[in-house]
Design an enzyme around this catalytic site. Structure first.
Site, PDB file in Angstrom:
ATOM      1  N   ALA A 293     -27.902 -25.861 -32.719  1.00 45.67           N
ATOM      2  CA  ALA A 293     -27.661 -26.800 -31.643  1.00 45.67           C
ATOM      3  C   ALA A 293     -26.189 -26.739 -31.199  1.00 45.67           C
ATOM      4  O   ALA A 293     -25.889 -26.781 -30.008  1.00 45.67           O
ATOM      5  CB  ALA A 293     -28.017 -28.209 -32.082  1.00 45.67           C
ATOM      6  N   TYR A 427     -20.579 -34.380 -27.004  1.00 41.18           N
ATOM      7  CA  TYR A 427     -21.835 -34.516 -27.758  1.00 41.18           C
ATOM      8  C   TYR A 427     -22.036 -33.400 -28.786  1.00 41.18           C
ATOM      9  O   TYR A 427     -21.278 -32.457 -28.835  1.00 41.18           O
ATOM     10  CB  TYR A 427     -23.038 -34.729 -26.852  1.00 41.18           C
ATOM     11  CG  TYR A 427     -23.465 -33.686 -25.833  1.00 41.18           C
ATOM     12  CD1 TYR A 427     -23.089 -32.368 -25.871  1.00 41.18           C
ATOM     13  CD2 TYR A 427     -24.317 -34.080 -24.794  1.00 41.18           C
ATOM     14  CE1 TYR A 427     -23.542 -31.465 -24.924  1.00 41.18           C
ATOM     15  CE2 TYR A 427     -24.778 -33.179 -23.844  1.00 41.18           C
ATOM     16  CZ  TYR A 427     -24.392 -31.881 -23.921  1.00 41.18           C
ATOM     17  OH  TYR A 427     -24.845 -30.998 -22.998  1.00 41.18           O
ATOM     18  N   GLU A 428     -23.040 -33.605 -29.614  1.00 47.33           N
ATOM     19  CA  GLU A 428     -23.330 -32.687 -30.739  1.00 47.33           C
ATOM     20  C   GLU A 428     -22.118 -32.590 -31.672  1.00 47.33           C
ATOM     21  O   GLU A 428     -21.827 -31.534 -32.232  1.00 47.33           O
ATOM     22  CB  GLU A 428     -23.715 -31.316 -30.182  1.00 47.33           C
ATOM     23  CG  GLU A 428     -24.557 -30.444 -31.103  1.00 47.33           C
ATOM     24  CD  GLU A 428     -25.852 -31.117 -31.546  1.00 47.33           C
ATOM     25  OE1 GLU A 428     -26.533 -31.722 -30.697  1.00 47.33           O
ATOM     26  OE2 GLU A 428     -26.162 -31.048 -32.751  1.00 47.33           O
ATOM     27  N   GLY A 429     -21.427 -33.723 -31.855  1.00 47.90           N
ATOM     28  CA  GLY A 429     -20.196 -33.759 -32.654  1.00 47.90           C
ATOM     29  C   GLY A 429     -19.011 -33.479 -31.769  1.00 47.90           C
ATOM     30  O   GLY A 429     -18.884 -32.381 -31.235  1.00 47.90           O
ATOM     31  N   GLN A 434     -15.669 -31.137 -34.829  1.00 40.27           N
ATOM     32  CA  GLN A 434     -15.857 -29.695 -35.068  1.00 40.27           C
ATOM     33  C   GLN A 434     -14.650 -29.119 -35.798  1.00 40.27           C
ATOM     34  O   GLN A 434     -14.784 -28.321 -36.732  1.00 40.27           O
ATOM     35  CB  GLN A 434     -16.033 -28.941 -33.734  1.00 40.27           C
ATOM     36  CG  GLN A 434     -17.195 -29.414 -32.882  1.00 40.27           C
ATOM     37  CD  GLN A 434     -18.547 -29.276 -33.546  1.00 40.27           C
ATOM     38  OE1 GLN A 434     -18.771 -28.336 -34.316  1.00 40.27           O
ATOM     39  NE2 GLN A 434     -19.434 -30.228 -33.301  1.00 40.27           N
TER      40      GLN A 434
END
Lengths: 569, 569
Positions: A293, A427-429, A434
């Site tokens: 993802a 989004y997605e972290g 990251q």
């Protein structure tokens, strides 16, 4: 000017930058050959350019809306997503056993790049489905698989991910959604989830929600979380659709961009769900699919960067202002040094971001069987996610600047790329998270994967000295400076690493960029368009790594020295 | 959380960074004293915080609209702008002879900073009026002055600037709007103008357009352009309003931001106008006011940066996610090193941008009588415009990132700052054009003004070594590196300078930032909040100048080596 899928760039990168042939030669993909891959890329490119890209502006102007409890999607999206499903693109990464194409992630990454560049809002739909398919393939029971996978892979049903709650964003473990055992093997799910991408639509037969929730005996924090499949419509045992589940869309968010993507607040009111994986192992299941993802989101940045670069390049060639400093009669503003500098920066960084994403894809594909490659893939993921999305936004903003006043007018479309791209750094972290992943978890191997990459860069640069001595030395030096920075980071306590995580991640990407540009230049013998772009990058953009790495030895001390009151005037 | 005017920051910068006392001691402002200035800043601060800031979100949600040919403005704007006029803020820089306050530009710059931070869209109205007043004071005939200045200064009438046309943006000289002599001293103006800020509204008694147009015997290019006053309603000889002029608003633009500011397409259809200045000298008249206008736009970036920093700081203190790495029970995300790093970056750059803008204001104020100061002001203007507006946007985008997912939701307001700020890097001459002005026109003195600034920095840094040796040496070294860069730039042919103009401008601002932060630290004896922020800036942000200056010797050769085809994939 419409988006044109950059198929030839994938071919070049596959052949000369990321050793895609190793993927084709690996056991995992013995059924896939080069011609098939090329045909697939061209087919996806046509769909992206001809069918999807024309919907991008309309999706922005006519956002998804909530009408009588159902999400009404933007004009043309239903039909185009039907074509995406028919083309097999939703199941492109799924196992052939489940009806998928079984393509390498590298190829899927290129396809996602094109879909995102054509219309980011629309491309989130297949991306969410891909993630759900992957999660089910890895963790669902055979019964669940049998019911859901064929429908998801065919695109008849779609999938969503439900993690975030108002009080639980980056801290997923703080979630409050409850699951209770019904005693019949099913569960009752109750709670509210926010920021649910494509949480509903008006064309899929069913919407399958993967929901994180806590069982009564679940421990606090992430360790007590379980994952559930909670469908909008409950399937009967024969696979046909039965009664509606107790869940609904509360509202849609008003967002800066990706207006065509319905971002839902979801309410689960004792909704029926089925466990995916084991009880209390929900986070493990999420982590399985988080890798792909995150790469999927990273490449969204690449797609937008490509689209924004194409648009700005076309505008700068058409738009005439003042005399050309090169004396070209009727030439566009591209003849002005600063405009061309901006365009070169956009193109150079798009190439870097794309190469990192595809290198990550190759490592993950090879990592199925080779542990060192798996480690490399894991190390590259946060870089591919954070750097590529930052670049997507930066390039889109530079595109706005190239357009001048017209860039600020929404009809032009340049600003939409910037607005759409902006979410990808969040989004997605978030990209900060990251970077923390990079200097934390991804250096738990003592830096082995990172040092291996640096060794590879230095070895290549040494060999390249014979052909392009100046560029090769610059790249070698940058890798060596990065090596020193890495050694410093490894000596820091964890929270000090977090104070330098973001600049360290970007420096790593900058140096990787030098390597990939050098490789591109060497591939054409040191003379040609890619060599000229490499020279531009290595001379102008690579030096940024030094300023970034200058921060590494600081840790977090000077940051924490500043109290909240210090930052108030 | 609402915007709070940062009055104490102006006081500090006035006292310790930019030597505002020299302005008060100068002959030009013998009527103004320190207490008055403080009272003025506090009064303006109240208006900005209490009256204007609450309108910012409503202006975004309810853009100005064109209804039956008249611009209907956003809710509350008419009343608030009435208060702006009543407070004398529109005429604050105008000569007391014309009813103005006769304030130094430095003070006006601080006031504009607050107005922009409170509501950029609204603040453009007084800014446009200020520019028109300045143009008329310098160039209009006594008759024109007598009719227009009192009404403009009082705020009963408002003013606009009409330069841009569809085919004439950065290249103003390409304009096609025609002026013809009527034989009675008046002129007929015919043509279309675009991007006209506050081109109309529903509350001013009259809208006075300053329009650039070409007389039949005007030479091609900029040399044949004249400037005209073209009022919406033609004043009678007694000053009362007469008949409506032949001009109208064709449409409003749909913009990325500043929705509350009506950006008009204007049509002049043989509209009656009066010459301002001499025939064919229109560009000279425009240049007079461009200095202040560019500083006015630069400080818009500062205002937005301040507002975005305040908002992000408040959010980061309130929003709890995960455990505090510092062990503070219930602490917000500000305790996470990367979040605090972002906030410190925002605050540090806001201070730099503000200091540069105010230093520019001081130089222009002193420049009324001291030629060296005038040269310094002229040199600083493109830096104040370009750097401060870039920072305004960058800081606002960092603010979005601090907010995480909530930053992407429009209701939060963080994204609005980014959207609003984005125009400031484009209008009033794109930041690329500012940089070309810096390395071109502003170095025509052989670099004298620039070298004088570097001498000042190095002298200060040398003296500061006794108190803060490491910081002082870092700043001294940065000035020396910049000196070498400047010497290199001076050796380049003009179009090569343009290839490095943008990085050179930013490097200059970075080094000025080091100087101003060092000054702030020394002012508090080397220990305190400003010293800690200075340490953060000098260690983390100042090093960027080296990567930027690494490009200077490249000129434009490597840029032009890349053809448009090279940039296509």
């Amino acid at each position: 000017m419409t988006y044109r899928a950059p198929v030839s760039d994938y071919q070049f990168i596959f052949d000369h930058i990321v050793d895609f042939s190793a993927v084709l030669n690996s056991e995992s993909f013995s059924d896939v050959d080069q011609d098939t891959v090329l045909a697939i890329l061209e087919e996806a490119g046509k769909l992206a350019s001809d069918v999807i890209a024309p919907l991008d502006r309309g999706g922005d102007l006519n956002p998804a809306q909530l009408v009588d409890g159902v999400v009404k999607t933007s004009p043309g999206f239903a039909d185009a997503l039907g074509q995406v499903a028919e083309g097999g693109w939703i199941g492109m990464l799924a196992s052939p056993d489940n009806g998928g194409m079984g393509l390498p992630l590298t190829v899927g990454t290129a396809v996602n790049d094109m879909m995102s560049g054509a219309c980011l809002a629309l491309s989130l739909y297949p991306l969410m489905c891909q993630g759900q398919i992957e999660a089910l393939e890895h963790h669902a029971s055979d019964d669940l698989k049998a019911v859901y996978l064929p429908k998801l892979v065919s695109g008849e049903w779609c999938g969503t991910m439900n993690l975030t709650e108002p009080g639980a964003g980056s801290d997923v473990g703080a979630l409050r959604t409850k699951a209770e055992r019904n005693g019949d093997g099913s569960y009752s799910i109750t709670g509210q989830k926010i920021f649910i991408t494509w949480g509903d639509n008006d064309f899929s037969e069913n919407v399958c929600h993967l929901v994180l929730a806590r069982l009564p005996d679940g421990a606090p924090g992430t360790k007590g979380i379980s994952l559930f499949m909670v469908p909008k419509v409950i399937p009967n045992e024969d696979g046909s659709l039965g009664e509606k589940n107790s869940l609904h869309v509360v509202s849609l968010e008003h967002k800066l961009g990706i207006h065509g993507s319905p971002t839902c607040v979801m309410e689960y009111d004792g909704a029926k769900g089925w466990l995916v994986g084991e009880e209390h192992q929900g986070m493990k299941c999420m982590f399985t699919m988080m890798n792909n993802a995150r790469l999927g989101v990273g490449v969204q940045g690449v797609g937008i960067a490509e689209a924004a670069t194409q648009k700005a390049l076309a505008y700068a060639q058409d738009r005439v202002q003042g005399k050309s400093p090169l004396g070209n009669e009727g030439a566009g503003i591209i003849d002005h040094a600063d405009v061309r500098r901006m365009l070169a920066t956009m193109r150079a960084d798009t190439f870097v971001a794309r190469s990192i994403a595809l290198a990550c894809g190759v490592a993950l594909d090879l990592g199925r069987t080779v542990p060192e490659q798996q480690a490399r893939g894991a190390f590259l993921i946060p870089i591919a996610k954070a750097f590529s999305t930052d670049i997507g936004h930066e390039v889109a903003q530079t595109g706005v600047q190239v357009h001048g006043g017209m860039g600020y007018i929404e009809e032009t479309g340049a600003a939409q790329y910037a607005r759409d791209a902006r979410i990808t750094s969040i989004y997605e972290g978030t990209n900060g998270i990251q970077a923390m992943d990079l200097v934390g978890r991804k250096l738990m191997d003592g830096g082995e994967a990172a040092f291996a990459l640096l060794d590879e860069i230095e070895t290549f640069a040494e060999a390249a000295r014979a052909i392009l001595p100046k560029r090769a030395i610059a790249v070698w030096n940058s890798a060596e400076t990065l090596r020193e920075g890495l050694e410093t980071v490894l000596t820091l306590p964890m929270n000090d690493r977090f104070g330098v995580a973001v600049p360290f991640l970007r420096a790593f990407a900058r140096v990787l960029g030098g390597y990939f540009h050098l490789k591109a230049a060497i591939a054409e013998g040191g003379d040609g368009p890619r060599s000229r772009l490499a020279a531009f990058y290595i001379k102008r953009m690579l030096p940024e790594h030094r300023a970034l790495l200058a921060q590494v030895r600081l840790g977090a001390q000077d940051i924490y020295a500043l109290s909240p009151e210090d930052l108030t005037v």
